[in-house]
Structure formats: structure tokens, C-alpha cells
Design a protein around this motif. Structure first.
Motif, PDB file in Angstrom:
ATOM      1  N   ALA A  76      35.342  -0.867 -42.827  1.00  0.00           N
ATOM      2  CA  ALA A  76      36.094  -1.822 -42.345  1.00  0.00           C
ATOM      3  C   ALA A  76      37.773  -1.628 -42.458  1.00  0.00           C
ATOM      4  O   ALA A  76      38.175  -3.049 -42.748  1.00  0.00           O
ATOM      5  N   ALA A  77      37.770  -0.970 -43.476  1.00  0.00           N
ATOM      6  CA  ALA A  77      39.036  -1.136 -43.620  1.00  0.00           C
ATOM      7  C   ALA A  77      39.848   0.360 -43.703  1.00  0.00           C
ATOM      8  O   ALA A  77      39.118   1.992 -44.521  1.00  0.00           O
ATOM      9  N   LEU A  78      40.958   1.276 -43.142  1.00  0.00           N
ATOM     10  CA  LEU A  78      41.190   2.578 -43.022  1.00  0.00           C
ATOM     11  C   LEU A  78      42.644   2.780 -43.714  1.00  0.00           C
ATOM     12  O   LEU A  78      43.640   2.057 -43.273  1.00  0.00           O
ATOM     13  N   THR A  79      43.277   3.697 -44.444  1.00  0.00           N
ATOM     14  CA  THR A  79      44.346   4.354 -44.720  1.00  0.00           C
ATOM     15  C   THR A  79      44.786   5.253 -45.289  1.00  0.00           C
ATOM     16  O   THR A  79      43.820   6.346 -45.338  1.00  0.00           O
TER      17      THR A  79
ATOM     18  N   THR B 208      47.462  13.726 -46.844  1.00  0.00           N
ATOM     19  CA  THR B 208      45.981  14.715 -46.425  1.00  0.00           C
ATOM     20  C   THR B 208      45.500  13.689 -47.410  1.00  0.00           C
ATOM     21  O   THR B 208      43.896  14.323 -48.133  1.00  0.00           O
ATOM     22  N   LYS B 209      45.444  13.148 -47.585  1.00  0.00           N
ATOM     23  CA  LYS B 209      44.146  11.823 -48.540  1.00  0.00           C
ATOM     24  C   LYS B 209      43.888  10.580 -46.948  1.00  0.00           C
ATOM     25  O   LYS B 209      44.834   9.910 -46.588  1.00  0.00           O
ATOM     26  N   LEU B 210      42.826   9.610 -47.218  1.00  0.00           N
ATOM     27  CA  LEU B 210      41.917   8.764 -45.833  1.00  0.00           C
ATOM     28  C   LEU B 210      41.298   8.126 -47.050  1.00  0.00           C
ATOM     29  O   LEU B 210      40.243   8.866 -47.472  1.00  0.00           O
TER      30      LEU B 210
ATOM     31  N   ILE C 120      37.405  -6.262 -46.870  1.00  0.00           N
ATOM     32  CA  ILE C 120      38.752  -5.673 -47.760  1.00  0.00           C
ATOM     33  C   ILE C 120      39.107  -6.513 -46.704  1.00  0.00           C
ATOM     34  O   ILE C 120      39.017  -6.530 -45.241  1.00  0.00           O
ATOM     35  N   ARG C 121      40.404  -6.461 -47.271  1.00  0.00           N
ATOM     36  CA  ARG C 121      41.251  -7.305 -45.678  1.00  0.00           C
ATOM     37  C   ARG C 121      42.215  -5.458 -46.031  1.00  0.00           C
ATOM     38  O   ARG C 121      43.132  -5.199 -44.233  1.00  0.00           O
ATOM     39  N   SER C 122      42.830  -5.067 -46.881  1.00  0.00           N
ATOM     40  CA  SER C 122      43.518  -4.031 -46.264  1.00  0.00           C
ATOM     41  C   SER C 122      43.611  -2.718 -47.661  1.00  0.00           C
ATOM     42  O   SER C 122      43.244  -3.549 -49.239  1.00  0.00           O
ATOM     43  N   LEU C 123      44.036  -2.205 -47.471  1.00  0.00           N
ATOM     44  CA  LEU C 123      44.642  -0.485 -48.498  1.00  0.00           C
ATOM     45  C   LEU C 123      45.369   0.184 -47.608  1.00  0.00           C
ATOM     46  O   LEU C 123      46.090  -0.316 -47.281  1.00  0.00           O
ATOM     47  N   SER C 124      46.184   0.586 -49.438  1.00  0.00           N
ATOM     48  CA  SER C 124      47.061   1.019 -48.979  1.00  0.00           C
ATOM     49  C   SER C 124      47.864   2.347 -50.281  1.00  0.00           C
ATOM     50  O   SER C 124      47.297   1.476 -51.497  1.00  0.00           O
ATOM     51  N   PHE C 125      48.045   2.958 -49.975  1.00  0.00           N
ATOM     52  CA  PHE C 125      48.486   4.409 -51.225  1.00  0.00           C
ATOM     53  C   PHE C 125      49.626   4.212 -52.047  1.00  0.00           C
ATOM     54  O   PHE C 125      50.808   3.266 -50.931  1.00  0.00           O
ATOM     55  N   SER C 126      50.314   4.679 -52.867  1.00  0.00           N
ATOM     56  CA  SER C 126      51.648   4.574 -52.990  1.00  0.00           C
ATOM     57  C   SER C 126      52.137   5.612 -52.899  1.00  0.00           C
ATOM     58  O   SER C 126      51.374   6.747 -52.089  1.00  0.00           O
ATOM     59  N   PRO C 127      53.624   5.921 -52.984  1.00  0.00           N
ATOM     60  CA  PRO C 127      53.664   6.453 -51.907  1.00  0.00           C
ATOM     61  C   PRO C 127      53.183   8.358 -52.375  1.00  0.00           C
ATOM     62  O   PRO C 127      53.416   8.807 -51.986  1.00  0.00           O
TER      63      PRO C 127
END
Length: 464
Positions: free
Chosen positions: A200-203, A209-211, A245-252
Motif C-alpha cells: 500500500a505504500a513505498l518510499t 540504499t533502503k526501501l 497507510i497514506r504515506s511513508l517518508s525517510f528523514s534525509p
């Protein structure tokens, strides 16, 4: 927690589809953060706006356009390149140079466009059963992935690291399989069995280097190494109920991962390896219980023992309402780490994040993205708040079009005649060139479109 630059993949998760899935009454349609979370783009029934995210208390609108019924709007980093798709023409992608007020080109596809992703090398267009990969420097179509598994939500993620330009998309409609595709070398590099139920969500993280992924159940979020596909982390956001899940996001810096859903809670997870078994632990009741569970897990089935070892949220945010489509990202604003949540009701929430102790994040400010003059109903999230403020007035399209420009750029591009017909999955470019230059050079930003100037291209761009 260094969050100077990063990505907010899957940012358009909160956007309704081209058929207006959220109903005709909405005046706010989509929201997306750009690749390094320095800009917010929002689309509505009356147009789209671009905001600069450099301050907490002030939200600067850098551009406004009156393009109607926008459901996809994506900006390339801090450049003037913006991609827009409207429900009035859901099969056509328009690319603009918004500071010069010119349209660079537009492309048409055989079916509705569900998502568009950008980095400095590639532009990816996702349809329900096909994906198109373009070279962003000249918009040449490099690869068409036909007969991909049905993907009605247009779920995909493109890494912002152009040297490792990976594309991820669902590999199955029944299980949570993820295809990782190298968009630079145009080949599949991994097939990851991520979840039991569909994805349902990907980032991707900033360095590609990570998904991170979540399934339709929304209870477990997993992080994999790229390109190997090895599972690195597993986080449990809850066991009581399934969520979307609406969204996923890593910190920089890749040390934190935020996740928003259709519930009122936004979770921030910390990616850190567990301490070695021989490390000293405080002689507390919590530590003792932890040792007991750790010892017992070796005698339990893998599914149960794995559940015990999963990390819960490092920090959380509790919104005042649930079931709102939203998109979240982690960014640095005024040298401090912040969590940003934009909702389809036209609100932007900015929270302070404690990178050392986590816990409940503190609301620093919230903004009305369209002010009180846009007939926006003030929902319960505005009631009783003293730290709100309307967004700044945007420059109009006429104002941006009136900016001084140098001489016109003559250009031709390889294309296909619309009269030639189209097979399923075949792209039909419709190049429309506006007078004036279309190359981008914004504060030394990498120019994403370099039209050929020598007239050697095959085919001719058409003007409306």
C-alpha cells in the motif's frame, strides 16, 4: 538527526484519482512534497499552488496557476519544472516552466495517469497496467514496462538519488511483492517478498540504499536494503486494527521513518540496530521483562517471536481528526528537525521532533493553505488554536509569464504522430511549445530539460 535534505516519496498518496474518487464536492485535491522536502505543491478544482518551506511561522507561496481540477502536481527539487495532470485531461501530462510562465511540452498516454515521479535523471509515469520511463533531459521515452500487475492506485516510488535511480512498484495483486527496477540501466534488480497482503505504500531513503514498505493491512512497516532486498528493520504501528497507510517518508539522513494513515496518529520510527546481547542494561523492571521475553522467544513460533522483537514508534503525533487523506515528511526548517503533515482539507501542520528522546511531538504551527477567502470550511482542527495563519499571497500566472526572458529556443523532439494510432501501452506525445526559452537554470539548479538546438531531432513539436 541531520535532516538537511531528503525525500518524501509517495507524496501524492493523498491525492484522489483521475475519476474524482473523493467526490465532486472537494475543493482541495492533492498534496505532494518535493524530493528534498523544501517545497509543497497542492492541487485543487481551481488550480495549483507551490509553497516554499523555509520557515515555520510563514508559508511563502511561490507560484499559483488557474489550471482546473488538478489531481497530480509534482515539482522537481527547487527548480521551475512542474508536472501537472488534470481530471479534464487525465491521459495528458503537462510540463511547465512556472517562473517563465511557459509550457515546455505535454505527453499523452493511452490510459489515465495515476502517478508521476521525478529525479534529476528520470521522469516516470505510472498507469494502471504500465509504466513509462523518460530521460528528463530531453523527455525521450527510454522504456515502457507493459502488462505490469494491476495497480489502480498508481503506487510507485522513485529514488531521488539520480546516480542510483531505482524504481519500486507492486509485483503482484494478491501478495506484497515489490519489483525494484534500475531506471538508469533499465533492468530489474530485485523482487522482494515484502508482505503477505498487497503493498500500500513505498518510499526510498535519500541515498537509495533502503526501501520502506507497508501492506494494505497497515500493521507492519518493513525496511529493506537496496539493491539486495535484505530485510533490515520491521516496525509494528499497531495490532488492534487494520489501517490504510497514506504515506511513508525517510528523514534525509535515513535514521528516521515517518508513516501517516487514515487514523489520527502519525508514527516516527528510529532505524537503529539493537544493542549487542552482552551490552550492559539498567537493572530496571522493564529491562528484566525484556530479557524474559527475549529468552522466551527462542521457544515460540517464528511469527510470534518476530512480533516480540519488533520496535514500536520512537515518536508520535496525534491529529485532531482522522480519515483525512494526508501526506507526511521529515525535514529541517530553521535548523531544527520537523515533521510536516499536509491534509486534503487544505491544512499544513508543522511539528517539532525531539531526535534524542522522541515521544509526543509538539505542534509548532499550522497553516491554511488557501486562507479564508477560498471558501474553505474551517474544520475542527482549527478550533481553539492560536498558532494558525493563512498562507501568503501567490504570484499569479500572469505575473510569472511577464518575467523577462531571452530569445526563443528552437527545438525538435522525437515523437509519434497521433494519427498513427496507438496500441495498448504505447505513448503518444503531443509536444506543444510556447514561445520563449524553456531551459531551466534556477540558482544553479541542475537544468532538467535541455532541448536540442541544432535541429537534428526527428519529428516536429506542434503548437496549439
Amino acid at each position: 538527526m541531520e535532516v538537511a535534505e531528503g525525500a518524501a516519496e509517495g507524496a501524492a498518496e493523498g491525492a484522489p484519482g483521475p475519476r474524482g474518487a473523493d467526490g465532486p464536492g472537494l475543493s482541495f485535491g492533492c498534496a505532494s512534497f518535493n524530493q528534498d522536502s523544501t517545497s509543497l505543491a497542492v492541487g485543487t478544482k481551481t488550480g495549483y499552488k507551490l509553497f516554499s518551506l523555509t520557515m515555520v511561522e510563514k508559508l511563502d507561496c511561490v507560484h499559483e496557476s488557474e489550471s482546473p481540477d488538478v489531481y497530480i502536481v509534482e515539482r522537481l527539487f527547487s527548480s521551475s519544472l512542474v508536472v501537472v495532470v488534470s481530471t479534464t485531461a487525465p491521459q495528458r501530462m503537462n510540463i511547465y516552466h512556472f517562473k517563465k510562465g511557459t509550457e515546455i511540452c505535454n505527453y499523452s498516454y493511452p490510459n489515465d495517469i495515476l502517478a508521476v515521479k521525478l529525479n534529476r535523471q528520470r521522469l516516470v509515469v505510472c498507469l494502471e497496467e504500465s509504466i513509462y520511463i523518460h530521460n528528463i533531459k530531453d523527455m525521450k521515452l527510454l522504456k515502457t514496462l507493459l502488462n505490469t500487475p494491476s495497480n489502480p492506485s498508481g503506487l510507485c516510488a522513485l529514488s531521488i538519488n539520480h546516480s542510483n535511480s531505482y524504481l519500486a512498484y507492486p509485483g503482484s495483486v494478491t501478495i506484497g511483492e515489490i519489483v525494484v527496477y534500475d531506471a538508469n540501466n533499465l533492468n530489474t534488480v530485485a523482487m522482494i517478498p515484502a508482505h503477505d497482503s498487497p503493498v500500500a505504500a513505498l518510499t526510498f531513503n535519500a541515498s537509495a540504499t533502503k526501501l520502506a514498505s507497508a501492506s494494505e493491512r497497515g500493521t507492519v512497516i518493513r525496511v529493506f536494503s537496496i539493491p539486495e532486498g535484505t530485510r533490515l528493520f520491521e516496525f509494528r504501528r499497531g495490532m488492534k486494527r487494520y489501517v490504510s497507510i497514506r504515506s511513508l517518508s525517510f528523514s534525509p539522513d535515513g535514521q528516521f521513518l515517518c508513516a501517516s494513515s487514515n487514523t489520527e496518529t502519525v508514527h516516527i520510527f528510529k532505524l537503529e540496530q539493537q544493542a549487542p546481547s552482552g551490552a550492559e542494561e539498567a537493572a530496571t523492571w522493564t529491562a528484566y521483562v525484556g530479557k524474559v521475553f527475549s529468552a522466551a522467544s527462542s521457544y515460540l513460533p517464528a511469527q510470534v517471536s518476530g512480533m516480540m522483537s519488533q520496535d514500536r514508534a520512537f515518536a508520535t503525533v496525534h491529529l485532531l481528526s482522522s480519515d483525512q487523506r494526508n501526506v507526511c515528511t521529515l525535514a529541517t526548517i530553521q535548523k531544527l528537525p520537523r515533521l510536516l503533515v499536509a491534509t486534503v482539507s487544505g491544512q499544513l501542520f508543522i511539528y517539532d521532533v525531539d531526535p534524542l528522546d522522541g515521544g509526543e511531538c509538539v505542534l509548532a504551527h499550522k497553516h491554511r493553505l488557501f486562507g479564508v477567502d477560498d471558501d474553505q470550511d474551517e474544520g475542527p482542527e482549527w478550533e481553539g488554536s492560536e498558532i494558525t495563519g493563512p498562507a501568503q499571497t501567490c504570484p499569479s500566472y500572469a505575473a510569472t509569464a511577464a518575467l523577462p526572458a531571452s530569445g526563443p529556443v528552437t527545438a525538435t523532439l522525437t515523437g509519434y504522430s497521433e494519427d498513427g494510432g496507438a496500441k495498448k501501452g504505447e505513448v503518444i506525445p503531443e509536444h506543444e511549445f510556447a514561445a520563449g526559452p524553456v531551459c531551466l537554470d534556477d540558482e544553479n539548479e541542475f537544468p532538467p530539460i535541455n532541448w536540442c538546438r541544432d535541429g537534428t531531432g526527428v519529428g516536429t513539436g506542434r503548437r496549439s
